[in-house]
Design a protein around this motif. Sequence first.
Motif, PDB file in Angstrom:
ATOM      1  N   GLY A 241     -15.338   0.400   0.961  1.00 52.76           N
ATOM      2  CA  GLY A 241     -14.628  -0.586   0.212  1.00 52.76           C
ATOM      3  C   GLY A 241     -13.400  -1.352   0.844  1.00 52.76           C
ATOM      4  O   GLY A 241     -12.596  -2.137   0.326  1.00 52.76           O
ATOM      5  N   LYS A 242     -13.229  -0.844   2.278  1.00 49.76           N
ATOM      6  CA  LYS A 242     -11.929  -1.317   2.793  1.00 49.76           C
ATOM      7  C   LYS A 242     -12.079  -2.159   3.993  1.00 49.76           C
ATOM      8  O   LYS A 242     -11.099  -2.707   4.523  1.00 49.76           O
ATOM      9  N   GLY A 243     -13.424  -2.528   4.184  1.00 56.07           N
ATOM     10  CA  GLY A 243     -13.760  -3.470   5.369  1.00 56.07           C
ATOM     11  C   GLY A 243     -13.719  -4.830   5.220  1.00 56.07           C
ATOM     12  O   GLY A 243     -14.182  -5.589   6.207  1.00 56.07           O
ATOM     13  N   VAL A 244     -13.048  -5.561   4.187  1.00 53.52           N
ATOM     14  CA  VAL A 244     -12.940  -6.800   3.816  1.00 53.52           C
ATOM     15  C   VAL A 244     -11.655  -7.326   3.854  1.00 53.52           C
ATOM     16  O   VAL A 244     -10.697  -6.600   3.236  1.00 53.52           O
TER      17      VAL A 244
ATOM     18  N   GLY B  97      -0.558  -6.114  -5.645  1.00 60.24           N
ATOM     19  CA  GLY B  97      -0.650  -4.773  -4.994  1.00 60.24           C
ATOM     20  C   GLY B  97      -1.912  -4.545  -4.048  1.00 60.24           C
ATOM     21  O   GLY B  97      -2.659  -5.500  -4.036  1.00 60.24           O
ATOM     22  N   LEU B  98      -2.033  -3.275  -3.799  1.00 59.20           N
ATOM     23  CA  LEU B  98      -3.216  -2.720  -2.838  1.00 59.20           C
ATOM     24  C   LEU B  98      -4.493  -2.790  -3.433  1.00 59.20           C
ATOM     25  O   LEU B  98      -4.672  -2.656  -4.669  1.00 59.20           O
ATOM     26  N   ASN B  99      -5.618  -3.110  -3.067  1.00 59.87           N
ATOM     27  CA  ASN B  99      -6.959  -2.949  -3.507  1.00 59.87           C
ATOM     28  C   ASN B  99      -7.266  -1.555  -3.693  1.00 59.87           C
ATOM     29  O   ASN B  99      -6.972  -0.635  -2.976  1.00 59.87           O
ATOM     30  N   THR B 100      -7.923  -1.283  -4.953  1.00 63.80           N
ATOM     31  CA  THR B 100      -8.701  -0.044  -5.337  1.00 63.80           C
ATOM     32  C   THR B 100     -10.265  -0.033  -5.364  1.00 63.80           C
ATOM     33  O   THR B 100     -10.737  -1.119  -5.367  1.00 63.80           O
ATOM     34  N   GLY B 101     -10.774   0.736  -5.652  1.00 58.22           N
ATOM     35  CA  GLY B 101     -12.118   1.165  -6.104  1.00 58.22           C
ATOM     36  C   GLY B 101     -12.473   0.424  -7.226  1.00 58.22           C
ATOM     37  O   GLY B 101     -13.712   0.082  -7.645  1.00 58.22           O
ATOM     38  N   GLY B 102     -11.255  -0.086  -8.058  1.00 58.05           N
ATOM     39  CA  GLY B 102     -11.569  -0.631  -9.406  1.00 58.05           C
ATOM     40  C   GLY B 102     -10.537   0.062 -10.490  1.00 58.05           C
ATOM     41  O   GLY B 102     -10.833   1.303 -10.598  1.00 58.05           O
ATOM     42  N   MET B 103      -9.786  -0.828 -11.306  1.00 61.51           N
ATOM     43  CA  MET B 103      -8.743  -0.208 -12.217  1.00 61.51           C
ATOM     44  C   MET B 103      -9.452  -0.561 -13.580  1.00 61.51           C
ATOM     45  O   MET B 103      -8.676  -0.117 -14.588  1.00 61.51           O
ATOM     46  N   GLY B 104     -10.473  -1.096 -13.732  1.00 66.41           N
ATOM     47  CA  GLY B 104     -10.976  -1.424 -15.242  1.00 66.41           C
ATOM     48  C   GLY B 104     -12.193  -2.778 -15.081  1.00 66.41           C
ATOM     49  O   GLY B 104     -12.414  -3.161 -13.869  1.00 66.41           O
ATOM     50  N   SER B 105     -12.812  -2.791 -16.323  1.00 58.99           N
ATOM     51  CA  SER B 105     -13.649  -3.800 -16.370  1.00 58.99           C
ATOM     52  C   SER B 105     -14.158  -3.990 -17.712  1.00 58.99           C
ATOM     53  O   SER B 105     -13.548  -3.572 -18.697  1.00 58.99           O
ATOM     54  N   VAL B 106     -14.718  -5.613 -17.742  1.00 63.94           N
ATOM     55  CA  VAL B 106     -15.127  -5.994 -19.286  1.00 63.94           C
ATOM     56  C   VAL B 106     -16.567  -6.453 -18.904  1.00 63.94           C
ATOM     57  O   VAL B 106     -16.780  -6.998 -18.057  1.00 63.94           O
ATOM     58  N   SER B 107     -17.363  -6.357 -20.185  1.00 63.16           N
ATOM     59  CA  SER B 107     -18.569  -6.928 -20.428  1.00 63.16           C
ATOM     60  C   SER B 107     -18.833  -7.326 -21.725  1.00 63.16           C
ATOM     61  O   SER B 107     -18.384  -6.435 -22.634  1.00 63.16           O
ATOM     62  N   PRO B 108     -19.296  -8.425 -21.997  1.00 59.10           N
ATOM     63  CA  PRO B 108     -19.633  -9.586 -20.966  1.00 59.10           C
ATOM     64  C   PRO B 108     -18.448 -10.530 -20.434  1.00 59.10           C
ATOM     65  O   PRO B 108     -17.314 -10.307 -20.993  1.00 59.10           O
ATOM     66  N   VAL B 109     -18.640 -11.050 -19.579  1.00 57.37           N
ATOM     67  CA  VAL B 109     -17.788 -12.111 -19.196  1.00 57.37           C
ATOM     68  C   VAL B 109     -17.348 -13.160 -19.865  1.00 57.37           C
ATOM     69  O   VAL B 109     -18.349 -14.177 -19.943  1.00 57.37           O
ATOM     70  N   PRO B 110     -16.584 -13.712 -20.688  1.00 58.75           N
ATOM     71  CA  PRO B 110     -16.515 -14.767 -21.314  1.00 58.75           C
ATOM     72  C   PRO B 110     -16.685 -16.233 -20.924  1.00 58.75           C
ATOM     73  O   PRO B 110     -17.415 -17.234 -21.364  1.00 58.75           O
ATOM     74  N   PHE B 111     -16.332 -16.571 -19.378  1.00 61.57           N
ATOM     75  CA  PHE B 111     -16.925 -17.558 -18.877  1.00 61.57           C
ATOM     76  C   PHE B 111     -18.325 -17.830 -18.435  1.00 61.57           C
ATOM     77  O   PHE B 111     -18.604 -18.818 -17.970  1.00 61.57           O
TER      78      PHE B 111
ATOM     79  N   GLY C 182     -12.050  -0.634  17.175  1.00 61.36           N
ATOM     80  CA  GLY C 182     -12.786   0.045  16.163  1.00 61.36           C
ATOM     81  C   GLY C 182     -11.721   0.542  14.671  1.00 61.36           C
ATOM     82  O   GLY C 182     -11.931   1.669  14.434  1.00 61.36           O
ATOM     83  N   LYS C 183     -11.485  -0.484  14.417  1.00 65.51           N
ATOM     84  CA  LYS C 183     -10.426  -0.425  13.148  1.00 65.51           C
ATOM     85  C   LYS C 183     -10.938   0.157  12.054  1.00 65.51           C
ATOM     86  O   LYS C 183     -10.640   1.147  11.246  1.00 65.51           O
ATOM     87  N   PHE C 184     -12.526   0.069  11.848  1.00 66.96           N
ATOM     88  CA  PHE C 184     -13.139   0.699  10.753  1.00 66.96           C
ATOM     89  C   PHE C 184     -14.395   1.454  11.319  1.00 66.96           C
ATOM     90  O   PHE C 184     -15.304   1.670  10.629  1.00 66.96           O
ATOM     91  N   GLY C 185     -13.969   2.063  12.488  1.00 69.37           N
ATOM     92  CA  GLY C 185     -15.017   2.765  13.155  1.00 69.37           C
ATOM     93  C   GLY C 185     -16.443   1.902  13.284  1.00 69.37           C
ATOM     94  O   GLY C 185     -16.129   0.860  13.711  1.00 69.37           O
ATOM     95  N   GLU C 186     -17.656   2.562  13.552  1.00 66.85           N
ATOM     96  CA  GLU C 186     -18.754   2.070  13.593  1.00 66.85           C
ATOM     97  C   GLU C 186     -19.128   0.859  12.692  1.00 66.85           C
ATOM     98  O   GLU C 186     -19.762  -0.064  13.086  1.00 66.85           O
ATOM     99  N   ALA C 187     -18.529   0.924  11.634  1.00 62.71           N
ATOM    100  CA  ALA C 187     -18.743  -0.080  10.525  1.00 62.71           C
ATOM    101  C   ALA C 187     -18.384  -1.663  10.969  1.00 62.71           C
ATOM    102  O   ALA C 187     -18.826  -2.466  10.634  1.00 62.71           O
ATOM    103  N   SER C 188     -17.352  -1.467  11.674  1.00 56.15           N
ATOM    104  CA  SER C 188     -16.705  -2.893  12.435  1.00 56.15           C
ATOM    105  C   SER C 188     -17.258  -3.087  13.730  1.00 56.15           C
ATOM    106  O   SER C 188     -16.560  -3.703  14.314  1.00 56.15           O
ATOM    107  N   SER C 189     -18.336  -2.516  14.011  1.00 54.13           N
ATOM    108  CA  SER C 189     -18.830  -2.509  15.482  1.00 54.13           C
ATOM    109  C   SER C 189     -19.320  -4.202  15.593  1.00 54.13           C
ATOM    110  O   SER C 189     -19.652  -4.710  16.704  1.00 54.13           O
ATOM    111  N   LYS C 190     -19.789  -4.763  14.351  1.00 56.68           N
ATOM    112  CA  LYS C 190     -20.167  -6.082  14.124  1.00 56.68           C
ATOM    113  C   LYS C 190     -19.258  -6.714  13.172  1.00 56.68           C
ATOM    114  O   LYS C 190     -19.043  -5.997  12.142  1.00 56.68           O
TER     115      LYS C 190
END
Length: 424
Positions: free
Chosen positions: A156-159, A228-242, A179-187
């Motif tokens: 989740g850190k490669g973007v 602030g920093l990106n995380t794996g996810g701090m919360g969610s809602v469903s459905p999405v009103p828009f 190789g900032k993200f190792g093999e993941a960023s070879s491309k």
Amino acid sequence: MNILIIGSGGRESAFAWKIAQSNQISQLYIAPGNAGTGQYGQNVPLEVTDFDGIADFVLQNDIDMVLVGPEEPLVKGIHDFFLDRDDLKNIPVIGPQQKGAQLEGSKDFAKQFMVRHGIPTASSQSFDKATLAEGLAYLETQKLPIVLKADGLAAGKGVLICTTLEEAKAELQAMLAEGKFGEASSKVVIEEYLSGIELSVFVLTDGDSYKVLPSAKDYKRIGEGDTGLNTGGMGSVSPVPFADDEFLNEVEQRIIMPTINGLKEDGIPYKGFIFIGLMNVEGKPYVIEYNVRMGDPETESVLPRIESDLVDLLQGIAQGNLVDRSFTLSPKTAATVVLVSGGYPEAYESGKTISNTENVKDSIVFHAGTREENGVVNTAGGRVLAVTALKDTLFDALQQATADAGRIYFEGKYFRKDIGFDLI
């Protein structure tokens, strides 16, 4: 039926909670599970990529179906591993084979797939170490900001979203040459930046027919106000009103159907979940990314809204007759608030005792990074718990989940108190 869930996070906790409600279940196992999944089934101390260990357990315990939660075992070919063995090939694995898992395992593969099948997405080009000079030259022709994506799995850190040409060039150099993200960023995929509102749509498919699961929106930033920093996810809602019926119909026509048909045209069998990360750009959907499993913490908001028997739906996938299975959704809104360890998403402490979860009466508490030791539940990860409320309105669901998140205690606990309020 005896079912084995592979994984240990909040997503797998939600799967275990939902599957345990089925009257078709004889025995439920979770490998490796966490302190919360043990209340729904039996935890098994196996790593998610220990295919031999998983195979032995499946055969010794008469497992009838394997549901794979995280992406790593799918990208590494757990489904193919089962198909290649005579003693395992008839045991259904819910999750794509390795070729289909490349939709998440390789950003370049996914981009080529979308272009080939006319699926709307941001314009892009891919570069490797040998074509670094061309990549640097390409950056000079693009508008800012610009997005750089590591091709492979990078936890989740490669973007990266770069706002200046100098930053983009430095980051491309770091990814490809250093190789900032190792093999993941070879491309690296260099992608046009799309401005809009993000959301996720989930699809369950047997490779031919499909069911569109509820839409959801997650919140990645650690700080309130999406700072602030990106995380794996701090919360969610469903459905999405828009995401109204008109928008979701466009998603189905322009994205979901071409994706399912494209997999068939390319000869890629696919049985499992497809997570479609979308950007709503002035009312039009564009694909940001595919994931080949359910998201986390979106699963904790999506599954409570599915009224149908999930095991019946999974059997529809396994048997190729998903189209015939009953599928009903609750009109209610689900809101999920994630409790994290102090310091997360950077260095954080583990081993903090969790208390007061028994006083949460009107929400569901899904465990993520927890471990039980001598009858005491302790923190064992960055994201620790996910608290989900299901109510008639978004406001009521958010209010309930946030209040219940406040009732739970562990040293260093942190959670965002503004999840979903941008949608009210």
